[in-house]
Motif scaffolding. Structure first.
Motif, PDB file in Angstrom:
ATOM      1  N   GLY A  87      45.796  36.574  39.802  1.00  0.00           N
ATOM      2  CA  GLY A  87      44.835  35.616  39.269  1.00  0.00           C
ATOM      3  C   GLY A  87      44.116  34.845  40.353  1.00  0.00           C
ATOM      4  N   PHE A  88      42.928  34.387  39.998  1.00  0.00           N
ATOM      5  CA  PHE A  88      42.065  33.672  40.933  1.00  0.00           C
ATOM      6  C   PHE A  88      41.684  32.320  40.364  1.00  0.00           C
ATOM      7  N   GLU A  89      41.370  31.384  41.261  1.00  0.00           N
ATOM      8  CA  GLU A  89      40.861  30.083  40.830  1.00  0.00           C
ATOM      9  C   GLU A  89      39.382  30.185  40.464  1.00  0.00           C
ATOM     10  N   ASN A  90      38.651  31.024  41.177  1.00  0.00           N
ATOM     11  CA  ASN A  90      37.219  31.193  40.960  1.00  0.00           C
ATOM     12  C   ASN A  90      36.982  32.109  39.755  1.00  0.00           C
ATOM     13  N   PRO A  91      36.334  31.621  38.702  1.00  0.00           N
ATOM     14  CA  PRO A  91      36.126  32.456  37.516  1.00  0.00           C
ATOM     15  C   PRO A  91      35.188  33.641  37.754  1.00  0.00           C
ATOM     16  N   ASP A  92      34.518  33.683  38.900  1.00  0.00           N
ATOM     17  CA  ASP A  92      33.672  34.832  39.235  1.00  0.00           C
ATOM     18  C   ASP A  92      34.439  35.932  39.963  1.00  0.00           C
ATOM     19  N   SER A  93      35.737  35.720  40.192  1.00  0.00           N
ATOM     20  CA  SER A  93      36.605  36.731  40.805  1.00  0.00           C
ATOM     21  C   SER A  93      37.422  37.384  39.696  1.00  0.00           C
ATOM     22  N   PHE A  94      37.504  38.691  39.747  1.00  0.00           N
ATOM     23  CA  PHE A  94      38.133  39.423  38.654  1.00  0.00           C
ATOM     24  C   PHE A  94      39.440  40.073  39.097  1.00  0.00           C
ATOM     25  N   SER A  95      40.424  40.042  38.194  1.00  0.00           N
ATOM     26  CA  SER A  95      41.740  40.611  38.463  1.00  0.00           C
ATOM     27  C   SER A  95      42.069  41.793  37.573  1.00  0.00           C
ATOM     28  N   LEU A  96      41.455  41.865  36.429  1.00  0.00           N
ATOM     29  CA  LEU A  96      41.811  42.857  35.424  1.00  0.00           C
ATOM     30  C   LEU A  96      40.601  43.738  35.145  1.00  0.00           C
ATOM     31  N   PHE A  97      40.844  45.046  35.162  1.00  0.00           N
ATOM     32  CA  PHE A  97      39.769  46.009  34.974  1.00  0.00           C
ATOM     33  C   PHE A  97      40.164  46.965  33.853  1.00  0.00           C
ATOM     34  N   VAL A  98      39.314  47.041  32.828  1.00  0.00           N
ATOM     35  CA  VAL A  98      39.576  47.857  31.648  1.00  0.00           C
ATOM     36  C   VAL A  98      38.393  48.800  31.479  1.00  0.00           C
ATOM     37  N   GLN A  99      38.674  50.097  31.512  1.00  0.00           N
ATOM     38  CA  GLN A  99      37.594  51.069  31.445  1.00  0.00           C
ATOM     39  C   GLN A  99      37.686  51.941  30.209  1.00  0.00           C
ATOM     40  N   ASP A 100      36.608  51.952  29.451  1.00  0.00           N
ATOM     41  CA  ASP A 100      36.434  52.862  28.331  1.00  0.00           C
ATOM     42  C   ASP A 100      36.158  54.239  28.931  1.00  0.00           C
ATOM     43  N   ALA A 101      36.896  55.249  28.529  1.00  0.00           N
ATOM     44  CA  ALA A 101      36.756  56.590  29.106  1.00  0.00           C
ATOM     45  C   ALA A 101      35.360  57.168  28.911  1.00  0.00           C
ATOM     46  N   ARG A 102      34.594  56.640  27.975  1.00  0.00           N
ATOM     47  CA  ARG A 102      33.242  57.137  27.727  1.00  0.00           C
ATOM     48  C   ARG A 102      32.208  56.546  28.671  1.00  0.00           C
ATOM     49  N   LEU A 103      32.582  55.526  29.422  1.00  0.00           N
ATOM     50  CA  LEU A 103      31.636  54.806  30.268  1.00  0.00           C
ATOM     51  C   LEU A 103      31.963  54.979  31.746  1.00  0.00           C
ATOM     52  N   PRO A 104      30.939  54.869  32.622  1.00  0.00           N
ATOM     53  CA  PRO A 104      31.181  55.096  34.054  1.00  0.00           C
ATOM     54  C   PRO A 104      31.853  53.928  34.780  1.00  0.00           C
ATOM     55  N   ASP A 105      31.705  52.701  34.266  1.00  0.00           N
ATOM     56  CA  ASP A 105      32.228  51.521  34.960  1.00  0.00           C
ATOM     57  C   ASP A 105      33.154  50.725  34.056  1.00  0.00           C
TER      58      ASP A 105
END
Length: 146
Positions: free
Chosen positions: A61-79
């Motif tokens: 986790g980060f203090e800055n809300p513009d920093s991301f810790s969790l990444f969830v990818q839909d298999a149908r999408l590139p990002d």
């Protein structure tokens, strides 16, 4: 006799005070606890994913809300979709932590023109040191047209 009594009391005291040293690797580890429902109607239903995390130094986790810790990818999408996670232990504490995170995916829709599609999600967690967790994959989720 007095010394034997003191030694026994000391041993009991220190054994009662020793803490359970549960240690985890410093890289986050995640486990899929649940994901569903496995059939949803586009734009109406939400998908809830629950993961368990463990981290040996507690730097998730980060203090800055513009920093991301969790990444969830839909298999149908590139990002992937990126999610903010607040610090899960005090900054600089260096403690082993474990717990659960709930991810709510709303407004899922069909990408093509058919009446239904099937996808799955992959999930990865990153800590402040830049270590990435193992990658999780949900079961298949079927999206049907409204």
């Amino acid at each position: 006799m007095r010394y034997l009594y003191f030694a026994c009391i000391s041993i009991l005291f220190f054994s009662a005070c020793s803490k359970d040293e549960t240690t985890f690797p410093i890289e986050p580890e995640i486990t899929l606890l649940s994901a569903g429902p496995t059939t949803i109607t586009e734009f109406e239903d939400s998908i809830q994913i629950v993961i368990q995390y463990r981290d040996g130094d507690g730097d998730i986790g980060f203090e800055n809300p513009d920093s991301f810790s969790l990444f969830v990818q839909d298999a149908r999408l590139p990002d992937p979709d990126n999610y903010f996670v607040r610090p899960l232990s005090p900054i600089g504490s260096n403690v082993s932590i474990e717990g659960t995170l709930e991810i709510n995916i709303r407004n899922t829709f069909l990408l093509g023109s058919g009446g239904q599609e099937t996808t799955y999600y992959t999930i990865v967690l990153r800590d402040r040191a830049g270590h990435y967790s193992n990658i999780l994959q949900t079961p298949d989720i079927t999206i049907i047209a409204q």
